[in-house]
Design a protein around this motif. Structure first.
Motif, PDB file in Angstrom:
ATOM      1  N   THR A  38      52.596  46.310   5.479  1.00  0.00           N
ATOM      2  CA  THR A  38      52.629  44.961   6.030  1.00  0.00           C
ATOM      3  C   THR A  38      51.889  44.047   5.067  1.00  0.00           C
ATOM      4  O   THR A  38      50.999  44.480   4.350  1.00  0.00           O
ATOM      5  N   SER A  39      52.292  42.814   5.071  1.00  0.00           N
ATOM      6  CA  SER A  39      51.733  41.830   4.153  1.00  0.00           C
ATOM      7  C   SER A  39      51.314  40.615   4.985  1.00  0.00           C
ATOM      8  O   SER A  39      52.123  40.076   5.737  1.00  0.00           O
ATOM      9  N   THR A  40      50.055  40.240   4.862  1.00  0.00           N
ATOM     10  CA  THR A  40      49.504  39.188   5.718  1.00  0.00           C
ATOM     11  C   THR A  40      48.751  38.167   4.878  1.00  0.00           C
ATOM     12  O   THR A  40      47.924  38.547   4.053  1.00  0.00           O
ATOM     13  N   VAL A  41      49.030  36.905   5.080  1.00  0.00           N
ATOM     14  CA  VAL A  41      48.285  35.858   4.374  1.00  0.00           C
ATOM     15  C   VAL A  41      47.681  34.909   5.409  1.00  0.00           C
ATOM     16  O   VAL A  41      48.374  34.524   6.357  1.00  0.00           O
TER      17      VAL A  41
ATOM     18  N   LYS B 188      44.899  39.289  11.723  1.00  0.00           N
ATOM     19  CA  LYS B 188      46.331  39.004  11.662  1.00  0.00           C
ATOM     20  C   LYS B 188      47.103  40.243  11.197  1.00  0.00           C
ATOM     21  O   LYS B 188      48.209  40.519  11.684  1.00  0.00           O
ATOM     22  N   ALA B 189      46.503  40.985  10.280  1.00  0.00           N
ATOM     23  CA  ALA B 189      47.164  42.195   9.765  1.00  0.00           C
ATOM     24  C   ALA B 189      47.328  43.237  10.861  1.00  0.00           C
ATOM     25  O   ALA B 189      48.337  43.953  10.909  1.00  0.00           O
ATOM     26  N   VAL B 190      46.357  43.330  11.754  1.00  0.00           N
ATOM     27  CA  VAL B 190      46.469  44.289  12.858  1.00  0.00           C
ATOM     28  C   VAL B 190      47.668  43.934  13.736  1.00  0.00           C
ATOM     29  O   VAL B 190      48.440  44.799  14.130  1.00  0.00           O
ATOM     30  N   LYS B 191      47.802  42.625  14.003  1.00  0.00           N
ATOM     31  CA  LYS B 191      48.954  42.194  14.813  1.00  0.00           C
ATOM     32  C   LYS B 191      50.276  42.501  14.107  1.00  0.00           C
ATOM     33  O   LYS B 191      51.263  42.834  14.746  1.00  0.00           O
ATOM     34  N   ALA B 192      50.267  42.381  12.759  1.00  0.00           N
ATOM     35  CA  ALA B 192      51.496  42.609  11.986  1.00  0.00           C
ATOM     36  C   ALA B 192      51.850  44.087  11.909  1.00  0.00           C
ATOM     37  O   ALA B 192      52.971  44.442  11.582  1.00  0.00           O
ATOM     38  N   GLY B 193      50.868  44.963  12.167  1.00  0.00           N
ATOM     39  CA  GLY B 193      50.998  46.411  11.886  1.00  0.00           C
ATOM     40  C   GLY B 193      51.797  47.148  12.939  1.00  0.00           C
ATOM     41  O   GLY B 193      52.268  46.604  13.909  1.00  0.00           O
TER      42      GLY B 193
END
Lengths: 451, 451
Positions: free
Chosen positions: A359-362, A446-451
């Protein structure tokens, strides 16, 4: 360990760190260092700031002179001496004194190759003209600074959009020179993903650099033996001075000729103790191959901080002790005027090549509490493994106070943390230093949500 | 999770983080927040900068108003409403409207106690005189700023040498007021070891604060109902304004009266999901007890960053999800003019009390490469377990760029790293950011030798 003779080839970061460590741990050893430039232990990373005039004199970049090594450390560091051949069977090196061209053999019990890296300088029409500079040794920096001071160039063209390119662009901006920067990539900083690289491209333009992206160097126009323009596949860029920052390659030809096995990009292959595959021969610094701790594959990096660490590991082992160098994350940082850029671990291109699913988060945040004076912008990008959430890499672009946060990501990578682990890290908070959620933790959330 | 009624007591960091998280994760829940002050979600940590004039208006410290919560998040946040009783058997709270003194009961399915902390204000002669201020709510900050703006005090006495004391001393210095600071300890900052605290004491004196160390507050002299001097066990210090920064205690009396079990320092005892020992009752933020990850014992900390994290964990669980809060390291940071102070983990006094055997290492280094403009001093202290070398704590005092490095030590503590592990961390390096060995690694190298 009793009296033995250590020969070191190369008198900068890795070589002198190792020599100093051997001196401390093994007082009886004889230590001989051959360095082909006139200087030992200088900060190559400081050269852009010397050229830019932030540092007044080249001496400030020298942490120890050959005299200091001789008098304080009993290390015989001979500058202007080049090792031209290694004879591993007879355990000796042939040395040339560059001032009188005399050559002779010196024997060793142990040899450390710390020959560093050399800048990549393409052979093409006009490439030997006056006014074209690379940046590698202290000497090369002194020459460039002198040219800027004396020739007062009005237009500089920097070729290359990596660290050296960016830092030299900054230096030229500080000197009041009109700067163009040519890069092959779609954005500068190809060690970042394009989305983050685009932020750096913007930052360069913001400080007045004219960018030519997606253009490759094809040659130079000259006039009376001096460069007058840089030729790309798209245009001719008028130039009074040209600075090449097209990357470096390991300076391993000497080792190669001696039959010492090389690895990735012809960097010298070493084990975790910094020993080559040849008995009695060690290597460290910008000339060696490293292990990348996330890809778990060979990796090449030329950086003073890695060279120093490897030098200490080599020195510990050379003195009869035991130390290992675990590997690197490719952590790096640079500054362009008020903008800061940092990265660690793998980026998207690496991850795709290695077959990772990720996953990629900015996120966009602030360097300090929003209401606190001097609060600046910061963008943080996190790459994490799908399902496991394991952190794989991070990138930061922002204003003052942004970049050093990459060290939290690097430490988390060393620890094998997931983005979930990172959310509850007890990082420090006060309004002058951070929003109440540090930007790296905002990114982790945010990365956790994207994961 | 269907429609249920959540009541939150306290509308700042923990309470509103939890409420917001519940709203996101459980769109059907009814969320009712009672806050006795007129404000929600303000940065208490920002108050010293508002009083000092670095922040112009109190509104800047408010991240969301009750109206924003109502309109954007469907959270019914009622300010000037105080919960005066919790009836856990009937699952209801008695609420008093502070503007008309009406009282009534509100029922809940789940209750979150986020009542925060209250400053410790000793009852002693003169302590209710005008001109004596504590700093806790936004209101208290507005009152203090008004007093400074309008009364134009010439001499301030700050009582307490912790974070609030230091930050208020800085605020008064910025306002051009002559500042004395009284502290019981031999040095300020008793969460640091005395050797590092001494550096902070020096820094305070350097910015013009007159320090009275080892003195305790005994009372106040007043004149016409206004404070005129602070009395210590040693002297009378003339004062036009007095600021108390004597620490805080958990605001847990409401919970205590309801029979909810308390722990260390009367902080509310919660499990890792932020649930109290009473069914349906949760707690988070400055009113709860935490676990210290190094001592593995209960610990009390009142900090916005921890409160926010705990609020999100509580909110996740309240919405029917699953999250745990692992604990804290006691990481904290502050700034006094150009000096930065940070700490994490255990300090020597803790370690001795807990029976740890440890090494203690202090190094002096620079925040940037020595030759780079703006390079400042930094002292790093590491405490590591004997034999294992496991990092147990760290302290940093230095100039610009020093303090945020504590986050590397905090991350290393979370990871259980030894000082040996830290030597080869691939931290970023460029001359504007660090010497080639980052100061935390220079400290780790020395700590390894000491181990």
């Amino acid at each position: 360990m009793g009296k033995q003779r250590l020969v070191v080839i190369g008198g900068d970061a890795a070589g002198m760190s190792a020599a100093s460590k051997v001196r401390r741990d093994s007082p009886e050893s004889e230590i001989l260092v051959f360095e082909r430039s006139p200087h030992t232990s200088y900060s190559a990373c400081g050269l852009p700031y010397y050229v830019g005039g932030l540092v007044d004199s080249a001496e400030e970049l020298i942490s120890r002179t050959p005299e200091a090594f001789r008098d304080k450390y009993r290390i015989d560091a001979r500058v202007r001496h080049e090792v031209v051949e290694i004879d591993t069977r007879a355990a000796r090196v042939r040395v040339r004194h560059l001032e009188n061209d005399q050559e002779w053999w010196e024997s060793y019990d142990q040899l450390l190759i710390a020959t560093g890296a050399v800048p990549f300088c393409p052979e093409m029409p006009g490439s030997r003209a006056a006014g074209i500079f690379g940046l590698s040794t202290l000497q090369s920096g002194i020459r460039l600074r002198k040219a800027v001071d004396e020739d007062k160039p009005k237009r500089a063209v920097v070729v290359g959009g990596g660290y050296i390119g960016l830092e030299m662009a900054e230096a030229m901006v500080i000197r009041g020179i009109e700067v163009s920067l040519v890069t092959r990539g779609d954005e500068v900083m190809e060690t970042l993903d394009p989305d983050m690289g685009a932020l750096v491209s913007e930052a360069l333009e913001d400080v007045g650099v004219t960018l030519y992206r997606g253009e490759s160097l094809e040659g130079f126009e000259t006039s009376d033996g001096r460069v007058s323009a840089v030729l790309t596949n798209q245009r001719a860029l008028p130039a009074d001075i040209v600075i090449l920052g097209m990357g470096v390659r390991p300076n391993s030809s000497l080792a190669k000729r001696a039959g010492i096995p090389l690895g990735l990009r012809d960097a010298i292959r070493v084990n975790d103790r910094m020993k080559t595959r040849v008995e009695g021969v060690w290597a460290a610094g910008d000339c060696v191959e490293s292990l990348h701790l996330i890809s778990r594959r060979p990796f090449y990096v030329a950086l003073g901080t890695v060279a120093n660490k490897q030098g200490v590991v080599a020195g510990t082992n050379l003195a009869g002790g035991y130390a290992t160098f675990p590997g690197v994350l490719g952590t790096a940082v640079t500054k362009v005027c008020k903008y800061e850029v940092a990265r660690t671990g793998l980026h998207e291109k690496d991850l795709r090549e290695l077959g990772f699913e990720f996953t990629s988060t900015v996120i966009q945040s602030r360097t300090r509490a929003g209401y606190y004076p001097g609060s600046g912008r910061i963008a943080v990008k996190l790459l994490a493994e799908k399902k496991s959430g394991r952190l794989l890499g991070g990138q930061i672009v922002g204003e003052e106070g942004a970049a050093k946060r990459i060290d939290v990501l690097a430490t988390a990578l060393h620890a094998g943390f997931t983005v979930q682990d990172m959310i509850n890290l007890d990082l420090c908070y006060a309004p002058p230093y951070s929003p109440v959620w540090d930007p790296v933790q905002t990114a982790a959330r945010k990365a956790v949500k994207a994961g």
